[in-house]
Design an enzyme around this catalytic site. Structure first.
Site, PDB file in Angstrom:
ATOM      1  N   ASP A 135       0.818  -1.213   0.000  1.00  0.00           N
ATOM      2  CA  ASP A 135       0.000   0.000   0.000  1.00  0.00           C
ATOM      3  C   ASP A 135       0.853   1.265   0.000  1.00  0.00           C
ATOM      4  OD1 ASP A 135      -2.301  -1.496  -0.037  1.00  0.00           O
ATOM      5  OD2 ASP A 135      -2.711  -1.294   2.106  1.00  0.00           O
ATOM      6  N   GLY A 136       1.998   1.227   0.696  1.00  0.00           N
ATOM      7  CA  GLY A 136       2.864   2.399   0.722  1.00  0.00           C
ATOM      8  C   GLY A 136       3.370   2.771  -0.658  1.00  0.00           C
ATOM      9  N   ARG A 143       2.559   6.242  -2.736  1.00  0.00           N
ATOM     10  CA  ARG A 143       3.626   7.061  -3.329  1.00  0.00           C
ATOM     11  C   ARG A 143       3.390   7.249  -4.821  1.00  0.00           C
ATOM     12  NH1 ARG A 143       8.536   5.720  -5.601  1.00  0.00           N
ATOM     13  NH2 ARG A 143       8.346   3.514  -4.994  1.00  0.00           N
ATOM     14  N   ASN A 175      -4.948   8.654   1.542  1.00  0.00           N
ATOM     15  CA  ASN A 175      -5.469   8.079   2.779  1.00  0.00           C
ATOM     16  C   ASN A 175      -5.837   9.144   3.796  1.00  0.00           C
ATOM     17  OD1 ASN A 175      -5.647   5.345   2.347  1.00  0.00           O
ATOM     18  ND2 ASN A 175      -3.792   4.805   3.456  1.00  0.00           N
ATOM     19  N   ARG A 203       3.470  15.542  26.321  1.00  0.00           N
ATOM     20  CA  ARG A 203       2.341  16.375  26.734  1.00  0.00           C
ATOM     21  C   ARG A 203       1.175  16.272  25.753  1.00  0.00           C
ATOM     22  NH1 ARG A 203       4.223  22.574  25.931  1.00  0.00           N
ATOM     23  NH2 ARG A 203       2.033  22.897  26.414  1.00  0.00           N
ATOM     24  N   THR A 206      -9.882   2.917   6.512  1.00  0.00           N
ATOM     25  CA  THR A 206      -9.443   1.576   6.918  1.00  0.00           C
ATOM     26  C   THR A 206      -7.967   1.577   7.324  1.00  0.00           C
ATOM     27  OG1 THR A 206      -9.053   1.061   4.578  1.00  0.00           O
ATOM     28  CG2 THR A 206     -11.127   0.312   5.551  1.00  0.00           C
ATOM     29  N   TYR A 258      -5.128   4.459   9.512  1.00  0.00           N
ATOM     30  CA  TYR A 258      -4.890   4.983  10.862  1.00  0.00           C
ATOM     31  C   TYR A 258      -6.199   5.350  11.565  1.00  0.00           C
ATOM     32  CZ  TYR A 258      -2.025   7.480  14.386  1.00  0.00           C
ATOM     33  OH  TYR A 258      -1.397   7.894  15.527  1.00  0.00           O
ATOM     34  N   SER A 297      -7.724   2.409  13.241  1.00  0.00           N
ATOM     35  CA  SER A 297      -6.969   2.009  14.427  1.00  0.00           C
ATOM     36  C   SER A 297      -7.238   2.936  15.601  1.00  0.00           C
ATOM     37  CB  SER A 297      -5.470   2.010  14.107  1.00  0.00           C
ATOM     38  OG  SER A 297      -5.174   1.080  13.086  1.00  0.00           O
TER      39      SER A 297
END
Length: 286
Positions: A63-64, A68, A138, A149, A179, A181, A184
């Site tokens: 996918d990366g 790209r 994405n 912090r 689907t 980050y 998640s």
């Protein structure tokens, strides 16, 4: 057909796939152009130039690599086929094993295109000139990097203040990116054909802060408040910029989408079941 080939040169089996493309090119009427990193594997091929010089682009990797490749296209109306040489490959449409059957179909135009919404993210002084513009298939993620912090971000939608988000960060995603980050971090999964923006906080420090699904035409503005020295902006997990006090990030739907090649039998529901193990992992790698 003028076919571009991008790839992750370290993937196992990529040399064999590139060799297949070059071997079949004369028979299929393909003129092959490869990115510089693949030139040592591609005797006789030309180096890829501008996106407008291509009729289609093949991405060899995961996918990366596909993300790209989509950024390289930069809005050009060129269909993109992802060939998975890795493990998951959620966005890809073919495995290396299937590719010998798929390549002739691509060459003959025997496929459909999923038109995927893309984000445009700009940074710069609040109310001033833009200093960076990026495209995301994405997501655009604002996060605190290595700081312990909490991050405070002033969030506005279409120029109207929504409030101050206290969290470890925030994910603004396309339907395609829900689907990744965003999922998640607890965000919803949105079917790619739905035109929308999803805003998902990362580890929000207030119970009232929940993921938002906004109309695709919405314009989202984020401004750090009492921020650490540098707030990080990451696009598709690969490239990005920094955001300082007095600067803002604006995210909106990009004018030009990306076209992902699909073949008969590949569906959104099927990918959820097989790739993400929806309902169990029994047939994930089937």
């Amino acid at each position: 057909m003028r076919l571009g080939v991008f790839g992750h040169a370290d993937y196992h089996g990529i040399a064999e796939v590139v060799a297949l493309i070059l071997r079949e090119a004369p028979r299929l009427g393909l003129e092959v152009f490869v990115e510089r990193a693949l030139m040592p594997l591609s005797p006789g091929a030309k180096e890829v130039g501008a996106p407008a010089d291509l009729d289609a682009l093949v991405s060899l990797g995961g996918d990366g690599t596909l993300l790209r490749s989509a950024r390289f296209l930069n809005g050009a109306d060129v269909p993109l086929l992802g060939v998975n040489l890795g493990k998951l490959g959620y966005l890809t449409s073919s495995s290396a094993k299937e590719f010998p059957r798929v390549l002739p179909r691509l060459a003959k135009g025997n496929y459909t295109s999923d038109v995927r919404m893309v984000l445009e993210a700009t940074t710069g002084p609040l109310g001033g000139a833009q200093s960076a513009t990026m495209r995301a298939v994405n997501d655009v993620v604002v996060h605190k990097g290595g700081f312990a912090r909490v991050l405070r971000l002033r969030l506005s939608v279409n120029g109207e203040a929504l409030g101050v988000l206290a969290a470890d960060g925030i994910v603004i995603s396309t339907p395609t990116g829900t689907t990744a980050y965003s999922m998640s971090a607890g965000g919803p999964i949105v079917e790619p054909g739905v035109q929308s923006l999803t805003v998902t906080p990362i580890a929000a420090h207030t119970l009232a802060i929940r993921p938002l699904v906004l109309q695709a035409g919405s314009v989202i503005t984020l401004q750090p408040e009492d921020a650490p020295d540098e707030v990080l902006v990451t696009v598709d997990g690969q490239v990005g910029a920094t955001l300082s006090d007095g600067h803002a990030l604006t995210v909106r739907r990009a004018e030009h989408p990306v076209r992902i090649v699909r073949f008969h039998g590949t569906t959104f529901v099927g990918r959820l079941r097989r790739k993400l193990g929806w309902g169990g992992l029994a047939d994930r790698d089937a």
